[in-house]
Design an enzyme around this catalytic site. Structure first.
Site, PDB file in Angstrom:
ATOM      1  N   GLU A 272      -6.250   4.672  -8.981  1.00 24.13           N
ATOM      2  CA  GLU A 272      -7.075   3.516  -8.660  1.00 24.13           C
ATOM      3  C   GLU A 272      -8.059   3.166  -9.763  1.00 24.13           C
ATOM      4  O   GLU A 272      -8.576   4.038 -10.462  1.00 24.13           O
ATOM      5  CB  GLU A 272      -7.873   3.787  -7.372  1.00 24.13           C
TER       6      GLU A 272
ATOM      7  N   LYS B  63       0.845  -1.197   0.000  1.00 24.02           N
ATOM      8  CA  LYS B  63       0.000   0.000   0.000  1.00 24.02           C
ATOM      9  C   LYS B  63       0.881   1.247   0.000  1.00 24.02           C
ATOM     10  O   LYS B  63       0.549   2.258  -0.640  1.00 24.02           O
ATOM     11  CB  LYS B  63      -0.906  -0.041   1.233  1.00 24.02           C
TER      12      LYS B  63
ATOM     13  N   CYS C 115     -13.938   3.533   1.848  1.00 24.22           N
ATOM     14  CA  CYS C 115     -13.109   3.500   0.652  1.00 24.22           C
ATOM     15  C   CYS C 115     -11.816   2.775   0.993  1.00 24.22           C
ATOM     16  O   CYS C 115     -11.110   3.180   1.902  1.00 24.22           O
ATOM     17  CB  CYS C 115     -12.759   4.911   0.181  1.00 24.22           C
ATOM     18  N   SER C 116     -11.500   1.701   0.265  1.00 22.21           N
ATOM     19  CA  SER C 116     -10.287   0.958   0.584  1.00 22.21           C
ATOM     20  C   SER C 116      -9.902   0.082  -0.602  1.00 22.21           C
ATOM     21  O   SER C 116     -10.282   0.371  -1.733  1.00 22.21           O
ATOM     22  CB  SER C 116     -10.473   0.138   1.858  1.00 22.21           C
TER      23      SER C 116
ATOM     24  N   LYS D 211      -4.608   9.397   8.974  1.00 19.35           N
ATOM     25  CA  LYS D 211      -4.525   8.794   7.641  1.00 19.35           C
ATOM     26  C   LYS D 211      -3.352   9.407   6.870  1.00 19.35           C
ATOM     27  O   LYS D 211      -3.134  10.623   6.901  1.00 19.35           O
ATOM     28  CB  LYS D 211      -5.820   9.037   6.863  1.00 19.35           C
TER      29      LYS D 211
END
Length: 236
Positions: A151, A38, A89-90, A77
């Site tokens: 994304e 990530k 959201c992930s 975050k």
């Protein structure tokens, strides 16, 4: 890249997630081409090199009054702290249960997992077969000079009354909003009032899809809005 010492000020929970979670790398047609941390997937250096496109999801959860649950991301975050956004959201992770393609099951499994992690919503409140995948969008957005997003995002809708107990490591605040409430939040964000800021992916969904899909939520006709063939390429 991925120097832990370089990010020693990162919150311990977020550091663990950034280095342990393996995102699913895809091409622009959503074919799996590999995996990476990530951390690496959200570095602008990696994004600008064209090596960071990964699969993601955005959940829009409505209660039985057809109000949408929003969350404000926690201050700790790494990307987009304290912005308001949709329910959850992930990313589906590079693991068997979240790579399953049939009926978008891998992404649904990931959504159920993260709703529990972030908002304390029990799995039984959000059965995987109750998510309706409505579409996919591809977008890129910087967070600051170092971090950003690139994304291929699955947009999942679900209508359920749920128990919400936000995890403070992930969520600073959460609330249900009507359409008019949401329009007022966007007005404040656009006017720079009250420090309200919004995530770029949430803006893209609202600007391009949300209100017409909200009509289908209220009419019980969400299946009529499904388009999982198109990948909408949107730029923030």
């Amino acid at each position: 890249m991925g120097d832990v010492l370089a990010d020693s000020t990162m919150d311990a929970v977020q550091r663990r997630l950034m280095f342990e979670d393996e995102c699913i790398l895809v091409d622009e047609s959503d074919n799996v081409i590999g995996h990476d941390s990530k951390y690496n997937c959200h570095l602008m250096e990696t994004i600008n090199a064209g090596k960071a496109l990964h699969r993601a999801f955005s959940v829009f959860l409505f209660n039985s009054k057809y109000e949408l649950l929003l969350q404000q991301r926690s201050a700790t975050k790494v990307t987009f702290p304290l912005v308001w956004t949709n329910t959850c959201c992930s990313h589906p992770l590079y693991r068997e249960s979240e790579l399953m393609k049939e009926d978008v099951l891998g992404v649904r499994n990931a959504a159920q997992r993260k709703l529990l992690d972030e908002l304390g919503i029990p799995a039984e409140d959000v059965p995987v077969d109750q998510f309706t995948p409505l579409g996919r969008m591809l977008y890129k957005a910087p967070s600051d000079g170092k971090w950003g997003e690139h994304e291929l995002d699955y947009l999942l809708f679900i209508v359920r009354d749920v128990t919400v107990k936000p995890n403070p490591d992930e969520v600073a605040d959460a609330k249900y909003v009507s359409r008019e409430d949401l329009k007022e939040i966007f007005r404040k964000a656009d006017a720079g009032e009250e420090g309200v800021t919004l995530s770029p992916w949430f803006r893209l969904v609202v600007d391009n899809f949300l209100y017409k899909w909200w009509d289908h939520v209220e009419k019980g006709t969400l299946n009529e809005a499904v388009d999982m063939e198109t990948i909408h390429k949107l730029i923030e």
